[in-house]
Structure formats: C-alpha cells, structure tokens
Scaffold this motif. Structure first.
Motif, mmCIF file in Angstrom:
data_model
loop_
_atom_site.group_PDB
_atom_site.id
_atom_site.type_symbol
_atom_site.label_atom_id
_atom_site.label_comp_id
_atom_site.label_asym_id
_atom_site.label_seq_id
_atom_site.Cartn_x
_atom_site.Cartn_y
_atom_site.Cartn_z
ATOM 1 N N ARG A 1 0.855 -1.288 0.025
ATOM 2 C CA ARG A 1 0.104 0.028 -0.037
ATOM 3 C C ARG A 1 0.680 1.164 -0.078
ATOM 4 O O ARG A 1 1.914 1.427 0.787
ATOM 5 C CB ARG A 1 -0.909 -0.038 1.069
ATOM 6 N N GLU B 1 -3.776 -7.975 -8.507
ATOM 7 C CA GLU B 1 -4.955 -7.210 -8.516
ATOM 8 C C GLU B 1 -4.472 -5.739 -8.016
ATOM 9 O O GLU B 1 -3.585 -5.912 -7.027
ATOM 10 C CB GLU B 1 -6.301 -7.339 -7.713
ATOM 11 N N ASP C 1 -3.685 5.859 -1.431
ATOM 12 C CA ASP C 1 -4.662 5.038 -1.775
ATOM 13 C C ASP C 1 -4.560 4.006 -2.671
ATOM 14 O O ASP C 1 -5.478 3.584 -3.249
ATOM 15 C CB ASP C 1 -5.603 5.950 -2.157
ATOM 16 N N HIS D 1 -5.814 -1.418 -6.933
ATOM 17 C CA HIS D 1 -7.015 -0.717 -6.687
ATOM 18 C C HIS D 1 -6.299 1.030 -6.416
ATOM 19 O O HIS D 1 -5.576 0.708 -5.560
ATOM 20 C CB HIS D 1 -7.789 -1.190 -5.782
ATOM 21 N N ARG D 2 -6.913 1.709 -6.837
ATOM 22 C CA ARG D 2 -6.642 3.171 -6.590
ATOM 23 C C ARG D 2 -7.869 3.969 -6.190
ATOM 24 O O ARG D 2 -8.776 4.037 -6.948
ATOM 25 C CB ARG D 2 -6.062 3.749 -7.774
ATOM 26 N N SER D 3 -7.844 4.349 -4.903
ATOM 27 C CA SER D 3 -8.978 5.098 -4.638
ATOM 28 C C SER D 3 -10.520 4.478 -4.708
ATOM 29 O O SER D 3 -11.479 5.075 -5.143
ATOM 30 C CB SER D 3 -9.076 6.479 -5.285
ATOM 31 N N GLY D 4 -10.311 2.919 -4.476
ATOM 32 C CA GLY D 4 -11.469 2.433 -4.490
ATOM 33 C C GLY D 4 -11.907 1.996 -5.935
ATOM 34 O O GLY D 4 -12.873 1.322 -6.119
ATOM 35 N N VAL D 5 -11.108 2.283 -6.942
ATOM 36 C CA VAL D 5 -11.396 1.929 -8.485
ATOM 37 C C VAL D 5 -10.577 0.531 -8.819
ATOM 38 O O VAL D 5 -9.269 0.759 -8.468
ATOM 39 C CB VAL D 5 -11.086 3.027 -9.190
ATOM 40 N N ASP D 6 -10.718 -0.413 -9.591
ATOM 41 C CA ASP D 6 -10.073 -1.383 -9.970
ATOM 42 C C ASP D 6 -9.001 -0.686 -11.103
ATOM 43 O O ASP D 6 -9.537 0.069 -11.940
ATOM 44 C CB ASP D 6 -10.865 -2.465 -10.602
ATOM 45 N N GLY E 1 -11.232 8.795 -8.599
ATOM 46 C CA GLY E 1 -11.787 7.726 -7.719
ATOM 47 C C GLY E 1 -13.141 7.424 -7.495
ATOM 48 O O GLY E 1 -13.860 7.852 -8.296
ATOM 49 N N GLN E 2 -13.613 6.525 -6.330
ATOM 50 C CA GLN E 2 -15.080 6.321 -6.238
ATOM 51 C C GLN E 2 -15.983 7.655 -5.933
ATOM 52 O O GLN E 2 -16.865 7.589 -6.203
ATOM 53 C CB GLN E 2 -15.009 5.428 -5.068
ATOM 54 N N ASP E 3 -14.904 8.515 -5.355
ATOM 55 C CA ASP E 3 -15.691 9.767 -4.952
ATOM 56 C C ASP E 3 -15.793 10.773 -6.082
ATOM 57 O O ASP E 3 -16.265 11.845 -5.980
ATOM 58 C CB ASP E 3 -14.960 10.623 -3.660
#
Length: 247
Positions: free
Chosen positions: A143, A155, A146, A157-162, A221-223
C-alpha cells in the motif's frame, strides 16, 4: 496441435510460435524445442487465435507481419478477450514507434529480425520469470496512500477503483511501490523489471511509466475526484513513487 496432458511436467513452458515464413517458423520451433520448451506453431493471425484457444500456451512468439492480420491486431484481440498470455513480438522493422505500439497493445517484449536464437531464448525466459509471479518474501499486499497492490490476487486498486494492468505494468508498479519514497534509475528499473536490459534502451522505461501514469495517476476515484499523482520524475536521475504532500 497435439499436446500431451502432462507436458508442463517435462517441459520448461509451452510456446506458440507464429510466423508466416516456413523457414523461420521451423527454425524457431526446432531451436526452442532443443532449449527445453514445448512448441506449437501457426502461420497467420487466425491460426494464432485458434492456437491460443486450443493449446493454452504459456507465451506467444508473434511475428508482426502476417498475411491476414498483423501481430498487433492479434495481440489486441487477445487482450480484448481478457487473455493475458505474455507476447514476444518478432519484426523486421527496427522502429521505436513499432516497438512502442507493440507494447501498447499488450506485448511484453520485442525482438528485431534478424535475431540470434540465444537472444530469443533469453527474452522468453526473462518474460516468463517476470510474469509467472515467482513468490518471495515481498509477496502480499503493498500500500502507498490510496494505491493498493495485491500480489497474490494480481489486482491493483486506486481510491476504490479497479486498475487493469498488463503483467509488465504490474511488475513495474510493484517495484516502484516497494521502493516508495526512493528514486530508482532507468537502469535499475530495466534490471529489476525486464531482467534483460534491451541493450540499454531506456526509452522503453519512459513508455511504460507513461502507461502507468495514465492508468494509476490520471483516473477518478470512487468519490468522482481526480486522484493525486503518485509517480514523479527526477530528471536526469529516475522515477519515484511517493505519497502526495498535504494529502
């Protein structure tokens, strides 16, 4: 395309060699078998696509110039089907634009004709080493801010995104993350990621850093907010991945 069920137990790896020139195809196939590989061959792009489905090779040696479709198109179609089999391109064109295009569509390495058989074998083994996910003490989850890289699940992931990465992009990102906060040179990246130095061709590192930036640093990101860049350039020195200040 005969293949024994226990072939992997007796061969180093199974290769699919695709070239429309019979002399080159036969020479490559016999030389690679002598080197310890199991080899299936194909003479054109459609044969390559069928060969992947029928033989499930560990690596594809793929000529760029084929009679029905070029090797770049073959690679693109495989990647569109989520087939991540490593690809070593063969080409008679010694052009950086072709080299970069081959890697952009999902290739892992590139050899220019005329080539030495020892060079081809060395490149194949280097690709297999870096794409087979050899386990070591660094395996696991890494890690930085993010950004999360899961070695076991392969896998990112960046800021909740694959984040979808090719095997080589994954290994480059892993190397940068394991050295977070520390500048690594192009020579170090070539040595640790490619394990075969492209005869000092550092331009390929620049290309892959560019691909990583697009996939890791230039996304939302997810936001819904654009993520803060993590990959930094130290001109004349190398690259560094570190958490953004003030974040």
């Amino acid at each position: 395309m005969d293949r024994m069920q226990d072939s992997h137990a007796s061969h180093e790896a199974h290769l699919l060699v695709v070239d429309d020139e019979p002399n080159i195809r036969d020479l490559l196939a016999s030389s690679l078998r002598f080197a310890g590989f199991e080899v299936t061959t194909a003479a054109d792009g459609n044969g390559a696509l069928h060969g992947v489905d029928a033989a499930d090779p560990d690596l594809i040696v793929l000529d760029v110039m084929l009679p029905d479709m070029d090797g770049f198109t073959v690679a693109r179609r495989l990647r569109e089907r989520d087939i991540t089999t490593p690809i070593l391109f063969l080409t008679a064109r010694d052009d950086m634009a072709d080299k970069v295009q081959g890697l952009t569509v999902g290739g892992d390495d590139y050899v220019t004709k005329p080539f030495g058989l020892e060079e081809v074998v060395a490149r194949i083994r280097a690709i297999l080493r870096r794409t087979n996910g050899t386990a070591d003490e660094d395996d696991g989850v890494v890690r930085v801010a993010d950004l999360i890289l899961d070695e076991d699940a392969h896998e990112v992931h960046r800021s909740g995104v694959d984040v979808e990465l090719s095997p080589t992009e994954f290994k480059l990102l892993r190397y940068l993350m394991l050295n977070a906060g520390r500048v690594v040179s192009k020579a170090q990246i070539l040595d640790h990621v490619w394990e075969y130095d492209w005869n000092g061709d550092a331009a390929i590192v620049e290309s892959y850093i560019s691909y990583l930036r697009r996939k890791v640093d230039q996304i939302e990101g997810q936001d819904g907010r654009t993520v803060a860049p993590l990959i930094q350039t130290r001109r004349g020195v190398g690259y560094m991945l570190r958490e953004p200040k003030g974040e």
